[in-house]
Design a protein around this motif. Structure first.
Motif, mmCIF file in Angstrom:
data_model
loop_
_atom_site.group_PDB
_atom_site.id
_atom_site.type_symbol
_atom_site.label_atom_id
_atom_site.label_comp_id
_atom_site.label_asym_id
_atom_site.label_seq_id
_atom_site.Cartn_x
_atom_site.Cartn_y
_atom_site.Cartn_z
ATOM 1 N N CYS A 16 1.242 3.782 8.644
ATOM 2 C CA CYS A 16 0.377 4.276 7.575
ATOM 3 C C CYS A 16 1.245 4.456 6.335
ATOM 4 O O CYS A 16 2.230 5.192 6.369
ATOM 5 N N ALA A 17 0.895 3.756 5.265
ATOM 6 C CA ALA A 17 1.649 3.869 4.012
ATOM 7 C C ALA A 17 0.772 4.552 2.968
ATOM 8 O O ALA A 17 -0.401 4.195 2.818
ATOM 9 N N PHE A 18 1.340 5.488 2.255
ATOM 10 C CA PHE A 18 0.582 6.159 1.195
ATOM 11 C C PHE A 18 0.243 5.160 0.093
ATOM 12 O O PHE A 18 -0.899 5.078 -0.358
ATOM 13 N N LEU A 19 1.228 4.372 -0.336
ATOM 14 C CA LEU A 19 1.025 3.382 -1.396
ATOM 15 C C LEU A 19 1.553 2.021 -0.956
ATOM 16 O O LEU A 19 2.482 1.932 -0.148
ATOM 17 N N LEU B 275 6.300 -9.362 5.582
ATOM 18 C CA LEU B 275 6.188 -8.036 6.193
ATOM 19 C C LEU B 275 5.837 -8.175 7.679
ATOM 20 O O LEU B 275 4.830 -8.795 8.016
ATOM 21 N N ARG B 276 6.679 -7.622 8.541
ATOM 22 C CA ARG B 276 6.440 -7.756 9.988
ATOM 23 C C ARG B 276 5.603 -6.603 10.547
ATOM 24 O O ARG B 276 5.087 -6.696 11.645
ATOM 25 N N TYR B 277 5.480 -5.521 9.803
ATOM 26 C CA TYR B 277 4.712 -4.362 10.268
ATOM 27 C C TYR B 277 3.739 -3.962 9.170
ATOM 28 O O TYR B 277 3.951 -2.987 8.452
ATOM 29 N N GLU B 278 2.697 -4.764 9.020
ATOM 30 C CA GLU B 278 1.709 -4.514 7.967
ATOM 31 C C GLU B 278 1.015 -3.175 8.262
ATOM 32 O O GLU B 278 0.554 -2.962 9.382
ATOM 33 N N PRO B 279 0.970 -2.265 7.300
ATOM 34 C CA PRO B 279 0.323 -0.978 7.558
ATOM 35 C C PRO B 279 -1.155 -1.154 7.920
ATOM 36 O O PRO B 279 -1.876 -1.895 7.244
ATOM 37 N N ARG B 280 -1.581 -0.515 8.989
ATOM 38 C CA ARG B 280 -2.991 -0.528 9.368
ATOM 39 C C ARG B 280 -3.790 0.352 8.401
ATOM 40 O O ARG B 280 -4.962 0.108 8.155
ATOM 41 N N TRP B 281 -3.130 1.392 7.879
ATOM 42 C CA TRP B 281 -3.787 2.290 6.923
ATOM 43 C C TRP B 281 -2.950 2.395 5.661
ATOM 44 O O TRP B 281 -1.731 2.568 5.723
ATOM 45 N N VAL B 282 -3.639 2.278 4.513
ATOM 46 C CA VAL B 282 -2.968 2.403 3.214
ATOM 47 C C VAL B 282 -3.777 3.381 2.369
ATOM 48 O O VAL B 282 -5.006 3.271 2.291
ATOM 49 N N GLY B 283 -3.079 4.325 1.743
ATOM 50 C CA GLY B 283 -3.767 5.284 0.871
ATOM 51 C C GLY B 283 -4.362 4.600 -0.340
ATOM 52 O O GLY B 283 -5.569 4.607 -0.553
ATOM 53 N N PHE B 284 -3.504 3.963 -1.124
ATOM 54 C CA PHE B 284 -3.936 3.260 -2.337
ATOM 55 C C PHE B 284 -3.062 2.036 -2.567
ATOM 56 O O PHE B 284 -1.859 2.069 -2.295
ATOM 57 N N SER C 255 -4.595 11.271 -9.171
ATOM 58 C CA SER C 255 -4.629 12.720 -9.384
ATOM 59 C C SER C 255 -4.512 13.450 -8.052
ATOM 60 O O SER C 255 -4.750 12.885 -6.980
ATOM 61 N N GLN C 256 -4.219 14.726 -8.149
ATOM 62 C CA GLN C 256 -4.131 15.579 -6.967
ATOM 63 C C GLN C 256 -5.448 15.553 -6.176
ATOM 64 O O GLN C 256 -5.442 15.489 -4.945
ATOM 65 N N GLU C 257 -6.579 15.553 -6.887
ATOM 66 C CA GLU C 257 -7.891 15.556 -6.230
ATOM 67 C C GLU C 257 -8.152 14.228 -5.525
ATOM 68 O O GLU C 257 -8.645 14.188 -4.403
ATOM 69 N N GLN C 258 -7.819 13.123 -6.208
ATOM 70 C CA GLN C 258 -7.984 11.797 -5.595
ATOM 71 C C GLN C 258 -7.153 11.679 -4.327
ATOM 72 O O GLN C 258 -7.598 11.129 -3.324
ATOM 73 N N ILE C 259 -5.931 12.163 -4.392
ATOM 74 C CA ILE C 259 -5.029 12.065 -3.247
ATOM 75 C C ILE C 259 -5.573 12.885 -2.078
ATOM 76 O O ILE C 259 -5.630 12.398 -0.947
ATOM 77 N N ALA C 260 -6.006 14.116 -2.365
ATOM 78 C CA ALA C 260 -6.515 14.982 -1.291
ATOM 79 C C ALA C 260 -7.710 14.337 -0.596
ATOM 80 O O ALA C 260 -7.811 14.353 0.637
ATOM 81 N N ALA C 261 -8.620 13.740 -1.386
ATOM 82 C CA ALA C 261 -9.809 13.112 -0.810
ATOM 83 C C ALA C 261 -9.413 11.921 0.059
ATOM 84 O O ALA C 261 -9.955 11.712 1.152
ATOM 85 N N ARG C 262 -8.464 11.133 -0.405
ATOM 86 C CA ARG C 262 -8.048 9.935 0.340
ATOM 87 C C ARG C 262 -7.292 10.310 1.624
ATOM 88 O O ARG C 262 -7.487 9.678 2.657
ATOM 89 N N VAL C 263 -6.478 11.337 1.541
ATOM 90 C CA VAL C 263 -5.725 11.760 2.721
ATOM 91 C C VAL C 263 -6.681 12.262 3.806
ATOM 92 O O VAL C 263 -6.504 11.996 4.991
ATOM 93 N N GLU C 264 -7.733 12.948 3.371
ATOM 94 C CA GLU C 264 -8.733 13.414 4.330
ATOM 95 C C GLU C 264 -9.410 12.230 5.024
ATOM 96 O O GLU C 264 -9.596 12.219 6.234
ATOM 97 N N GLU C 265 -9.749 11.200 4.236
ATOM 98 C CA GLU C 265 -10.346 9.987 4.816
ATOM 99 C C GLU C 265 -9.396 9.324 5.799
ATOM 100 O O GLU C 265 -9.799 8.902 6.880
ATOM 101 N N LEU C 266 -8.138 9.202 5.398
ATOM 102 C CA LEU C 266 -7.151 8.561 6.267
ATOM 103 C C LEU C 266 -7.043 9.301 7.594
ATOM 104 O O LEU C 266 -6.944 8.683 8.653
ATOM 105 N N GLY C 267 -7.057 10.627 7.523
ATOM 106 C CA GLY C 267 -6.981 11.433 8.743
ATOM 107 C C GLY C 267 -8.119 11.098 9.686
ATOM 108 O O GLY C 267 -7.916 10.919 10.895
ATOM 109 N N ARG C 268 -9.326 10.981 9.123
ATOM 110 C CA ARG C 268 -10.488 10.646 9.956
ATOM 111 C C ARG C 268 -10.353 9.252 10.556
ATOM 112 O O ARG C 268 -10.654 9.025 11.728
ATOM 113 N N GLU C 269 -9.896 8.283 9.739
ATOM 114 C CA GLU C 269 -9.750 6.904 10.214
ATOM 115 C C GLU C 269 -8.712 6.824 11.329
ATOM 116 O O GLU C 269 -8.902 6.138 12.335
#
Ligand code: IMP
Ligand code: MG
Length: 185
Positions: free
Chosen positions: A133-136, A144-153, A17-31
């Motif tokens: 950083c990959a959203f999904l 995979l040679r460049y494993e994302p350090r950060w993943v949204g979901f 959902s839009q709310e789930q995404i917003a919360a996760r993006v905020e976390e990713l920003g902090r990380e």
């Protein structure tokens, strides 16, 4: 019939959902902010078209440092098996990557072919660091040679649309992520 099915007949269900995404993006920003030093300047590279929404939301959560943003456009061509498909660069960056801290933003990692190809391209330009950083992430990529350090979901195996992701260029504007109905019920 649900409102979703009425408005978007191709969609089967809302996955994030839009709310789930917003919360996760905020976390990713902090990380991401806490991973780099306060003096580190970041060059954020969004992979178009898919990552345009995620990139714009994510950069607004990076408040701890100087940030510049650039984009490149890549697309997968050909049909059939992943190994026979080719990643082509449509439009290159305008910024120089050399000696910069580069954060590559991908919408979704599926086969991983796009990430491998663009990762190689950027790595060859001698960045000071290169992270992804990959959203999904569908977690099906092999080698995979460049494993994302950060993943949204972690993503389900469905074809997903919305929040930048498309089905034949449609649905990129949806503020949530939905799964396309397969018609196999
Ligand atoms: P890969 O190179 O196979 O990892 O595919 C990466 C690209 O394919 C992504 O950047 C997307 O543009 C596209 N893609 C892969 N899976 C999906 C999906 O479920 N929905 C929409 N686009 C997808
Ligand atoms: Mg795409």
């Amino acid at each position: 019939m649900s409102e979703l099915a009425t408005r978007y007949p191709d969609l089967e269900r809302v996955v994030f959902s839009q709310e789930q995404i917003a919360a996760r993006v905020e976390e990713l920003g902090r990380e991401i902010d806490s991973f780099y030093g306060p003096e580190d300047e970041l060059l954020v590279v969004g992979l178009l078209k898919g990552a345009f929404v995620f990139t714009s939301d994510l950069v607004r959560q990076l408040e701890g440092r100087a940030v510049t943003v650039d984009f490149l456009t890549a697309a997968l061509y050909g049909h059939g098996t992943d190994s026979s498909r080719e990643v082509r660069l449509h439009q290159d960056l305008t910024a120089s990557v050399e000696e910069r801290h580069v954060l590559l933003i991908e919408d979704i990692v599926d086969s991983g072919k796009t990430l491998n190809r663009i990762g190689d391209l950027l790595a060859a330009r001698k960045p000071r660091s290169l992270e992804v950083c990959a959203f999904l992430h569908k977690r099906i990529a092999d080698g995979l040679r460049y494993e994302p350090r950060w993943v949204g979901f972690d993503a389900p195996p469905d074809w997903l649309v919305g929040y930048g992701l498309d089905l034949g260029e449609r649905y990129r504007h949806l503020p949530f992520v939905g799964a396309i109905a397969t018609g196999e019920e």
